[in-house]
Design a protein around this motif. Structure first.
Motif, PDB file in Angstrom:
ATOM      1  N   ASP A 148       0.862  -1.175   0.000  1.00 21.54           N
ATOM      2  CA  ASP A 148       0.000   0.000   0.000  1.00 21.54           C
ATOM      3  C   ASP A 148       0.900   1.227   0.000  1.00 21.54           C
ATOM      4  O   ASP A 148       2.064   1.148   0.381  1.00 21.54           O
ATOM      5  N   ASP A 149       0.359   2.362  -0.404  1.00 20.45           N
ATOM      6  CA  ASP A 149       1.130   3.600  -0.412  1.00 20.45           C
ATOM      7  C   ASP A 149       1.318   4.068   1.031  1.00 20.45           C
ATOM      8  O   ASP A 149       0.356   4.482   1.679  1.00 20.45           O
ATOM      9  N   PRO A 150       2.549   3.997   1.564  1.00 21.20           N
ATOM     10  CA  PRO A 150       2.769   4.405   2.947  1.00 21.20           C
ATOM     11  C   PRO A 150       2.568   5.904   3.169  1.00 21.20           C
ATOM     12  O   PRO A 150       2.450   6.354   4.304  1.00 21.20           O
ATOM     13  N   PHE A 151       2.493   6.679   2.088  1.00 20.26           N
ATOM     14  CA  PHE A 151       2.333   8.129   2.204  1.00 20.26           C
ATOM     15  C   PHE A 151       0.883   8.578   1.999  1.00 20.26           C
ATOM     16  O   PHE A 151       0.599   9.764   2.033  1.00 20.26           O
ATOM     17  N   GLU A 152      -0.010   7.622   1.803  1.00 25.07           N
ATOM     18  CA  GLU A 152      -1.423   7.948   1.620  1.00 25.07           C
ATOM     19  C   GLU A 152      -1.964   8.647   2.868  1.00 25.07           C
ATOM     20  O   GLU A 152      -1.711   8.229   3.995  1.00 25.07           O
ATOM     21  N   GLY A 153      -2.660   9.749   2.654  1.00 22.94           N
ATOM     22  CA  GLY A 153      -3.234  10.507   3.753  1.00 22.94           C
ATOM     23  C   GLY A 153      -2.308  11.545   4.347  1.00 22.94           C
ATOM     24  O   GLY A 153      -2.716  12.333   5.195  1.00 22.94           O
ATOM     25  N   LEU A 154      -1.046  11.546   3.920  1.00 16.60           N
ATOM     26  CA  LEU A 154      -0.099  12.553   4.408  1.00 16.60           C
ATOM     27  C   LEU A 154      -0.163  13.773   3.491  1.00 16.60           C
ATOM     28  O   LEU A 154      -0.556  13.673   2.332  1.00 16.60           O
ATOM     29  N   PRO A 155       0.245  14.929   4.003  1.00 13.27           N
ATOM     30  CA  PRO A 155       0.223  16.135   3.176  1.00 13.27           C
ATOM     31  C   PRO A 155       1.116  15.993   1.938  1.00 13.27           C
ATOM     32  O   PRO A 155       2.103  15.251   1.964  1.00 13.27           O
ATOM     33  N   PRO A 156       0.778  16.715   0.844  1.00  8.72           N
ATOM     34  CA  PRO A 156       1.664  16.707  -0.327  1.00  8.72           C
ATOM     35  C   PRO A 156       3.064  17.171   0.085  1.00  8.72           C
ATOM     36  O   PRO A 156       3.209  18.055   0.903  1.00  8.72           O
TER      37      PRO A 156
END
Length: 103
Positions: free
Chosen positions: A25-33
């Motif tokens: 899964d995308d570990p950066f999903e939900g984090l700010p751009p």
């Protein structure tokens, strides 16, 4: 021939380490751009330790690095995940493993 056997063994070991990265899964999903790390991650960049803030931004010590980083010793802690030089890196047995694999 002995050197080739060692190189093949090292490649097989490294392939096993890369597959250990939690990148299903995308570990950066939900984090700010612009996030460069997963909050709570601790990892080394050059000779400096970095910690990841809840905003997904790393803060690092500012030690002046002389020469290449040592080959031994931990380069990360726990389940750290961060971006470095266009790659996603994760921690496996306290060692950094990086891959250019993105989803």
């Amino acid at each position: 021939m002995k050197g080739l056997h060692g190189s093949v063994l090292a490649l097989v070991v490294m392939m096993g380490l890369v597959s250990a990265c939690p990148l299903d899964d995308d570990p950066f999903e939900g984090l700010p751009p612009g996030a460069t790390c997963v909050p709570g991650s601790d990892f080394k960049f050059d000779c400096n330790w970095c910690g990841c803030l809840p905003t997904g931004i790393a803060i690092c010590t500012l030690i002046s690095c002389v020469g290449p980083p040592p080959e031994s010793g931990p380069t990360c802690r726990g389940n750290a995940v961060w971006k470095e030089a266009g790659e996603i890196c994760c921690c496996c047995n306290e060692r950094s493993v990086c891959t250019s694999y993105y989803r």
